[in-house]
Enzyme design. Structure first.
Site, PDB file in Angstrom:
ATOM      1  N   GLY A   7       0.835  -1.189   0.000  1.00  0.00           N
ATOM      2  CA  GLY A   7       0.000   0.000   0.000  1.00  0.00           C
ATOM      3  C   GLY A   7       0.873   1.243   0.000  1.00  0.00           C
ATOM      4  O   GLY A   7       2.016   1.216   0.463  1.00  0.00           O
TER       5      GLY A   7
ATOM      6  N   GLY B 194       0.512  -4.829   0.952  1.00  0.00           N
ATOM      7  CA  GLY B 194      -0.772  -4.762   0.266  1.00  0.00           C
ATOM      8  C   GLY B 194      -0.828  -5.594  -1.002  1.00  0.00           C
ATOM      9  O   GLY B 194      -1.904  -6.035  -1.422  1.00  0.00           O
TER      10      GLY B 194
ATOM     11  N   ASP C 288      -0.786  -6.755   7.925  1.00  0.00           N
ATOM     12  CA  ASP C 288      -2.232  -6.556   7.899  1.00  0.00           C
ATOM     13  C   ASP C 288      -2.810  -7.193   6.629  1.00  0.00           C
ATOM     14  O   ASP C 288      -2.360  -8.266   6.255  1.00  0.00           O
ATOM     15  CB  ASP C 288      -2.556  -5.054   8.015  1.00  0.00           C
ATOM     16  CG  ASP C 288      -1.896  -4.228   6.913  1.00  0.00           C
ATOM     17  OD1 ASP C 288      -0.969  -4.732   6.248  1.00  0.00           O
ATOM     18  OD2 ASP C 288      -2.311  -3.072   6.709  1.00  0.00           O
TER      19      ASP C 288
ATOM     20  N   GLU D  70       6.290  -5.054   7.488  1.00  0.00           N
ATOM     21  CA  GLU D  70       5.631  -4.014   8.283  1.00  0.00           C
ATOM     22  C   GLU D  70       6.285  -3.715   9.621  1.00  0.00           C
ATOM     23  O   GLU D  70       6.249  -2.564  10.082  1.00  0.00           O
ATOM     24  CB  GLU D  70       4.157  -4.372   8.505  1.00  0.00           C
ATOM     25  CG  GLU D  70       3.279  -4.254   7.272  1.00  0.00           C
ATOM     26  CD  GLU D  70       3.354  -5.454   6.346  1.00  0.00           C
ATOM     27  OE1 GLU D  70       2.731  -5.413   5.281  1.00  0.00           O
ATOM     28  OE2 GLU D  70       4.059  -6.438   6.692  1.00  0.00           O
TER      29      GLU D  70
END
Length: 385
Positions: A75, A124, A155, A147
């Site tokens: 992301g 992402g 996530d 992350e």
């Protein structure tokens, strides 16, 4: 209303290209200079397209790939941080809420999705592919969930798919941000197939001309172009017993201590890299990541995404810790690669603070993530719930 696609790749949205094939659609992530990092605009467009094609009886299959040397590097968190600074933390929450909704649609999709992972697959990008039915790695694939080095946590439903890797390999990948190649992705189950990149044009041509949604037929076609890749001798996957011994332990402190004891016997590069990664990562991120993956073992994909949304909202809000903003500064913005974590040590991150990340956000306007109702799901999708 404008058509969703035409017979050639179209710049309907410059960040997502669409190829209209007789029985399928090929969606191409198109931000090559940004390694196809997912913007809010891209996520919204992908969600719109996947929902529309699910209802279209003429579309039997969806292919997803990236333009350039990356499938998707994650992301666009630098943009998220900028939006939070210019607006407020809820703009960041909106980004992740939309992304997690897309992840849920992909995880419960009623038609087969084939992701061509010919390049970088991180963060992402994993969320856009790992939840789909078929995941094709190549010799160019590089997978990672980095992350914890950013002050975030794995996530996009990673607590679901990492927790289902063999043994405690998911904890190893999620906590250390270790990079895996295509062979390792296939061995651990992150990829369903391995196809040499030279054969991808032939594979794609065969898939787009298939008038069927039958997973067995799709798998058989991919099998025709697949190879059994060589797992390099220094791969961490050869040492699953050591990984399980260390990463099965209850706390991050115990995991790190066990790794340091094993270091006497382990001279492989991956091992020292794992220890160094844990020492460099945000202590808070490591602790909430471990708890998240452990909880994911016992939860369906929807439960994982709802819980991860709670967690990411706490991260965006910045009351419990500002490590995410410091990590983005050090890694993505200033690029000094020297984040100053607060707290700076594992033993200073209390269990009470860790638990707060898993609780509802204390804000009058905040709401839980409301995932869309899904109907007439195939058996493999129902199994994820």
């Amino acid at each position: 209303m404008a058509p969703l696609a035409s017979s050639k790749p179209q710049l309907l949205d410059p960040q997502v290209l669409v190829e209209d094939n007789p029985f399928s659609r090929t969606l191409i992530l198109n931000r090559p200079k940004q390694l196809n990092a997912l913007s809010y605009q891209m996520i919204s467009r992908l969600l719109e397209l996947f929902l529309a094609y699910e209802k279209d009886p003429n579309v039997k299959l969806l292919l997803l790939k990236g333009n350039g040397r990356s499938f998707c590097a994650g992301g666009d968190v630098a943009a998220v941080v900028r939006d939070i600074r210019e607006v407020n933390w809820k703009s960041g929450a909106e980004f992740f809420g939309k992304e997690f909704t897309l992840n849920y649609i992909l995880a419960t999709y009623t038609k087969p999705q084939v992701s061509i992972l010919d390049g970088i697959v991180m963060g992402g990008g994993a969320g856009a592919s790992m939840h789909g039915r078929f995941r094709v790695a190549t010799e160019n694939s590089v997978f990672a969930m980095p992350e914890t080095a950013l002050g975030l946590f794995p996530d996009v439903g990673a607590s679901y798919f990492l927790s289902r890797l063999p043994g405690f390999f998911g904890e190893y990948v999620g906590l250390t941000g270790a990079r895996l190649d295509g062979a390792e992705m296939l061995m651990c189950g992150l990829a369903t197939h391995f196809v040499p990149s030279a054969k991808l044009p032939l594979l794609e041509e065969a898939l787009v001309n298939l008038d069927s949604s039958d997973p067995a037929m799709i798998s058989a076609i991919i099998d025709e172009y697949s190879e059994r890749p060589y797992l390099k001798g220094k791969s961490a996957y050869h040492e699953l017993d050591v990984i399980d011994k260390c990463f099965s332990l209850r706390t991050v402190e115990a995991i790190l201590s066990a790794l340091e004891k094993e270091a006497v016997n382990m001279k492989e590069d991956w091992f020292s890299a794992a220890v160094q990664s844990l020492k460099k990562a945000s202590p808070t991120s490591l602790k909430i990541s471990l708890k998240s993956i452990r909880e994911g073992r016992l939860q369906g994909v929807g439960q994982c995404l709802v819980r991860e949304y709670r967690m990411v909202c706490h991260v965006m809000q910045g009351k419990l810790s500002k490590d995410f903003f410091e990590g983005c500064r050090a890694i993505l913005l200033d690029k000094d690669k020297n984040p100053k974590w607060e707290p700076s040590q594992l033993d200073l991150v209390s269990d009470t603070v860790v638990e707060e990340y898993f609780s509802k956000v204390d804000d009058e306007e905040w709401e839980e993530l409301k995932l869309p109702a899904r109907f007439n799901l195939p058996g493999h999708a129902i199994a994820k719930l």
